[in-house]
Design an enzyme around this catalytic site. Structure first.
Site, PDB file in Angstrom:
ATOM      1  N   SER A   1       0.819  -1.223   0.000  1.00  0.00           N
ATOM      2  CA  SER A   1       0.000   0.000   0.000  1.00  0.00           C
ATOM      3  C   SER A   1       0.853   1.273   0.000  1.00  0.00           C
ATOM      4  O   SER A   1       0.457   2.285   0.570  1.00  0.00           O
ATOM      5  CB  SER A   1      -0.945  -0.012   1.207  1.00  0.00           C
TER       6      SER A   1
ATOM      7  N   ALA B   1       3.252   3.149  -5.134  1.00  0.00           N
ATOM      8  CA  ALA B   1       2.961   2.437  -6.376  1.00  0.00           C
ATOM      9  C   ALA B   1       1.620   1.706  -6.259  1.00  0.00           C
ATOM     10  O   ALA B   1       0.754   1.832  -7.136  1.00  0.00           O
ATOM     11  CB  ALA B   1       4.087   1.454  -6.688  1.00  0.00           C
TER      12      ALA B   1
ATOM     13  N   THR C   1       7.172   4.517   1.629  1.00  0.00           N
ATOM     14  CA  THR C   1       6.732   5.813   1.087  1.00  0.00           C
ATOM     15  C   THR C   1       6.501   6.790   2.226  1.00  0.00           C
ATOM     16  O   THR C   1       6.918   7.957   2.182  1.00  0.00           O
ATOM     17  CB  THR C   1       5.412   5.636   0.284  1.00  0.00           C
TER      18      THR C   1
ATOM     19  N   GLY D   1      13.074  13.218   1.437  1.00  0.00           N
ATOM     20  CA  GLY D   1      13.536  14.135   0.387  1.00  0.00           C
ATOM     21  C   GLY D   1      12.432  14.598  -0.529  1.00  0.00           C
ATOM     22  O   GLY D   1      11.995  15.762  -0.482  1.00  0.00           O
ATOM     23  N   GLY D   2      11.942  13.734  -1.409  1.00  0.00           N
ATOM     24  CA  GLY D   2      10.876  14.123  -2.312  1.00  0.00           C
ATOM     25  C   GLY D   2      10.905  13.334  -3.598  1.00  0.00           C
ATOM     26  O   GLY D   2      11.367  12.199  -3.635  1.00  0.00           O
TER      27      GLY D   2
ATOM     28  N   GLU E   1      19.738  17.541  -4.174  1.00  0.00           N
ATOM     29  CA  GLU E   1      20.339  16.373  -3.513  1.00  0.00           C
ATOM     30  C   GLU E   1      21.559  15.916  -4.302  1.00  0.00           C
ATOM     31  O   GLU E   1      21.800  16.392  -5.421  1.00  0.00           O
ATOM     32  CB  GLU E   1      19.292  15.247  -3.393  1.00  0.00           C
TER      33      GLU E   1
ATOM     34  N   ARG F   1      25.811   8.427  -3.336  1.00  0.00           N
ATOM     35  CA  ARG F   1      25.611   7.819  -2.010  1.00  0.00           C
ATOM     36  C   ARG F   1      26.607   6.703  -1.742  1.00  0.00           C
ATOM     37  O   ARG F   1      27.029   6.500  -0.611  1.00  0.00           O
ATOM     38  CB  ARG F   1      24.205   7.228  -1.928  1.00  0.00           C
TER      39      ARG F   1
ATOM     40  N   HIS G   1      19.339   1.283   2.800  1.00  0.00           N
ATOM     41  CA  HIS G   1      18.278   2.235   2.485  1.00  0.00           C
ATOM     42  C   HIS G   1      17.400   1.803   1.314  1.00  0.00           C
ATOM     43  O   HIS G   1      16.184   1.929   1.368  1.00  0.00           O
ATOM     44  CB  HIS G   1      18.931   3.573   2.167  1.00  0.00           C
TER      45      HIS G   1
ATOM     46  N   GLU H   1       9.897  -0.284  -5.446  1.00  0.00           N
ATOM     47  CA  GLU H   1      11.189  -0.836  -5.010  1.00  0.00           C
ATOM     48  C   GLU H   1      11.267  -2.353  -5.203  1.00  0.00           C
ATOM     49  O   GLU H   1      12.353  -2.929  -5.283  1.00  0.00           O
ATOM     50  CB  GLU H   1      11.445  -0.460  -3.538  1.00  0.00           C
TER      51      GLU H   1
ATOM     52  N   ARG I   1      20.950   4.011  -7.299  1.00  0.00           N
ATOM     53  CA  ARG I   1      19.810   4.889  -7.577  1.00  0.00           C
ATOM     54  C   ARG I   1      20.157   6.358  -7.320  1.00  0.00           C
ATOM     55  O   ARG I   1      20.764   6.699  -6.299  1.00  0.00           O
ATOM     56  CB  ARG I   1      18.645   4.487  -6.676  1.00  0.00           C
TER      57      ARG I   1
ATOM     58  N   SER J   1      13.101   7.292  -6.664  1.00  0.00           N
ATOM     59  CA  SER J   1      12.285   6.104  -6.389  1.00  0.00           C
ATOM     60  C   SER J   1      10.794   6.409  -6.336  1.00  0.00           C
ATOM     61  O   SER J   1       9.986   5.660  -6.889  1.00  0.00           O
ATOM     62  CB  SER J   1      12.722   5.448  -5.084  1.00  0.00           C
ATOM     63  N   LEU J   2      10.404   7.506  -5.680  1.00  0.00           N
ATOM     64  CA  LEU J   2       8.973   7.827  -5.674  1.00  0.00           C
ATOM     65  C   LEU J   2       8.522   8.110  -7.106  1.00  0.00           C
ATOM     66  O   LEU J   2       7.417   7.762  -7.516  1.00  0.00           O
ATOM     67  CB  LEU J   2       8.694   9.036  -4.766  1.00  0.00           C
TER      68      LEU J   2
END
Ligand code: SIN
Length: 538
Positions: free
Chosen positions: A12, A15, A42, A47-48, A115, A290, A351, A375, A386, A391-392
């Site tokens: 949930s 995605a 999520t 970050g965003g 970022e 990263r 992460h 993910e 990544r 990712s979002l």
């Protein structure tokens, strides 16, 4: 008990819920989630969403930054598709009511954060808890849709596949068909059979496979383990991304200190409070990838023998810090750290899983009627590493792609009858009286993965990890038949499966690239290794 639905969505997060909203007009959608509907990665994302909106930005730059971070393994067609769809998907979220921050100097524009590895400001955000704002909006919208049913405390055990039901060997049909899943209703302890023409795995990542992680407790790699057991290909599981800066505090569990702080000038300091990133990446310093920053911190910690390094943003004004990072400010204050005045103790933590279930550009996995999103999936966007806040974006775009494909294939799939599916058979299983049988193995796996399959690996450590995992996998397999299933046991089974897959993938890659670094092959080998690591159960 057999339950029929049109669309079965497992998970949930961004995605799963955004797909549920899009599918609602087409039929009955069942979303199952193993805890509450907001226990998702999520919801924790700070970050965003990376997206091209800035006046100095363009799709080409976002594409290049993503490919650079992916270190030679991103699939260019997928990068292109996801980057260019971004603005449309963000507008849909704005229409649903997500309160993204506006540029204070020009409210017609979105405020854009910065970022690591992004060449422009492009992070669309809602203060410093973007994921929570998105999750709330999606949950609210779903609750208004009568054709979407959300079942909390329901945990998927395994997929039901046509090959298994008909007992034919998996190579008899080119592509098996997915018929749904067996799901444990945690409250009643019963296993329910869900049949659906379309099943979607959107269960998030696998951070809990490591001792230290920024992920929520639910991130046990369920989708990856379930798809692998059903015969689908999984790829690139050696590429685990470690976030450089999680809060280091005895009482703080998995609290991330967003990369956006480094985007606004925060500096990393060694245990003696000296800046150190110049030594590792003189040009990009704190805003290097990263993998580079996490490895630099790991080296500083190993060399100093100390337990944490520090992140310092106290040179920015208190007004700025409290306005831009209100949640991080408050959370740190709760632990006695005033980030406007003092550096924050931080450590790296697992992460993000860059690999996952192999899908095409519509999110379709190897089995007919099966999709994997977010993910859980390996679309080819992230490659070996990544890019922050992609990712979002991927979750949103791939949910849309899956919707387009589902709309096309659903009428045909719906018209095909289901074969007879046997109900779940508990056989002679007994209740497991001793929880220690689960918690001990859970701890062993997470510590083993952290120490042997973490930020820095070696052939010897990977070999030891494999050796120690085998008896645990064996024991879990025996318990699977002997004891009645519980949420903890199902999670342990998935966690162990994903740990084994990470070790297998990492052992196959004889080079260092992106999130995979091994002392025995410390360099990138573009000649031999520029390809995905595919694993499939045979
Ligand atoms: C962060 O805010 O640092 C996390 C963002 C991400 O992982 O994409």
């Amino acid at each position: 008990m057999e339950n029929k639905t049109d669309f079965l969505i497992i998970g949930s997060g961004i995605a799963g819920l955004s797909l549920a909203i899009k599918l609602a007009p087409l039929g009955h959608v069942t979303v199952v989630t193993k805890k509450s509907k907001s226990d998702t990665a999520t919801n924790l994302a700070q970050g965003g969403v990376a997206c091209v909106f800035g006046p100095d930005d363009n799709f080409d730059l976002h594409r290049q930054d993503t490919l650079f971070a992916g270190d030679g393994l991103s699939h260019e067609d997928i990068v292109d598709m996801i980057v260019t769809q971004g603005p449309d998907r963000i507008r849909e979220l704005i229409d649903l009511g997500v309160p993204f921050n506006r540029d204070p100097n020009n409210p017609d524009r979105l405020d854009l954060g910065k970022e690591g590895e992004h060449s422009r400001r492009r992070i669309v955000h809602a203060e410093d808890f973007t994921g929570r704002a998105i999750q709330r909006t999606l949950v609210d919208r779903v609750s208004q849709l009568s054709s979407v049913e959300v079942l909390e405390d329901h945990i998927a055990i395994d997929l039901i596949t046509e090959n298994k039901v008909r007992k034919c060997p998996s190579d008899e049909t080119e592509k098996g068909r997915c018929l749904g899943a067996y799901i444990l209703d945690v409250d009643t302890g019963t296993v329910r059979t869900f049949l659906a023409p379309i099943t979607v795995l959107a269960t998030g990542g696998a951070g809990k496979v490591y001792l230290y992680t920024s992920n929520p407790d639910v991130a046990t790699g369920a989708g990856i383990a379930i798809a692998y057991r059903a015969g689908a290909r999984v790829a690139n599981l050696e590429f685990v991304q470690f976030h450089p800066t999680c809060l280091y505090h005895a009482e703080a569990k998995n609290f991330l200190i967003s990369e956006a702080l480094r985007g606004e000038g925060a500096r990393l300091l060694d245990p003696e409070f000296r800046p150190f990133m110049e030594k590792y990446d003189p040009e990009r310093k704190e805003l290097a990838g990263r993998d580079v920053v996490a490895r630099a911190i790991d080296t500083e910690l190993k060399n100093s023998g100390k337990e944490c390094v520090y992140l310092d943003i106290s040179h920015r004004s208190a007004d700025f810090i409290q306005g831009r990072f209100p949640n991080i400010y408050k959370m740190c204050l709760r632990y006695g750290i005033d980030i406007t005045k003092e550096p924050i103790p931080v450590v790296p933590a697992a992460h993000y899983m860059c690999g996952g279930v192999v899908t095409n550009k519509y999110g379709e996995a190897d089995l007919e009627g099966l999709f994997a999103l977010g993910e859980t999936a390996c679309t080819g966007l992230h490659g070996a590493n990544r890019l922050a806040s992609n990712s979002l974006l991927e979750g949103l775009v791939m949910a849309h792609q899956a919707f387009l494909r589902t709309r096309e294939i659903f009428p045909q799939l719906r018209s095909r009858a289901f074969p007879q599916v046997p109900p779940w058979d508990i056989g002679g299983a007994m209740d497991m009286k001793e929880a220690i049988l689960i918690s001990h193995n859970w701890d062993v796996i997470r510590r083993l993965m952290w120490n042997y399959v973490g930020i820095v690996r070696s052939t010897k450590r990977l070999g030891l990890a494999k050796e120690r995992l085998l008896p645990i996998l064996d024991e879990i397999q025996r318990h699977y038949w002997d004891y009645t299933l519980t949420r903890d046991f199902i999670e342990l089974r998935n966690l162990a499966q994903v740990a084994e897959l990470i070790v297998m993938a990492a052992s196959q890659r004889k080079e260092s690239r992106g999130g995979h670094f091994t002392l025995d092959y410390p360099y990138k080998d573009d000649w031999n290794w520029r390809r995905d690591t595919i694993l499939q159960k045979i």
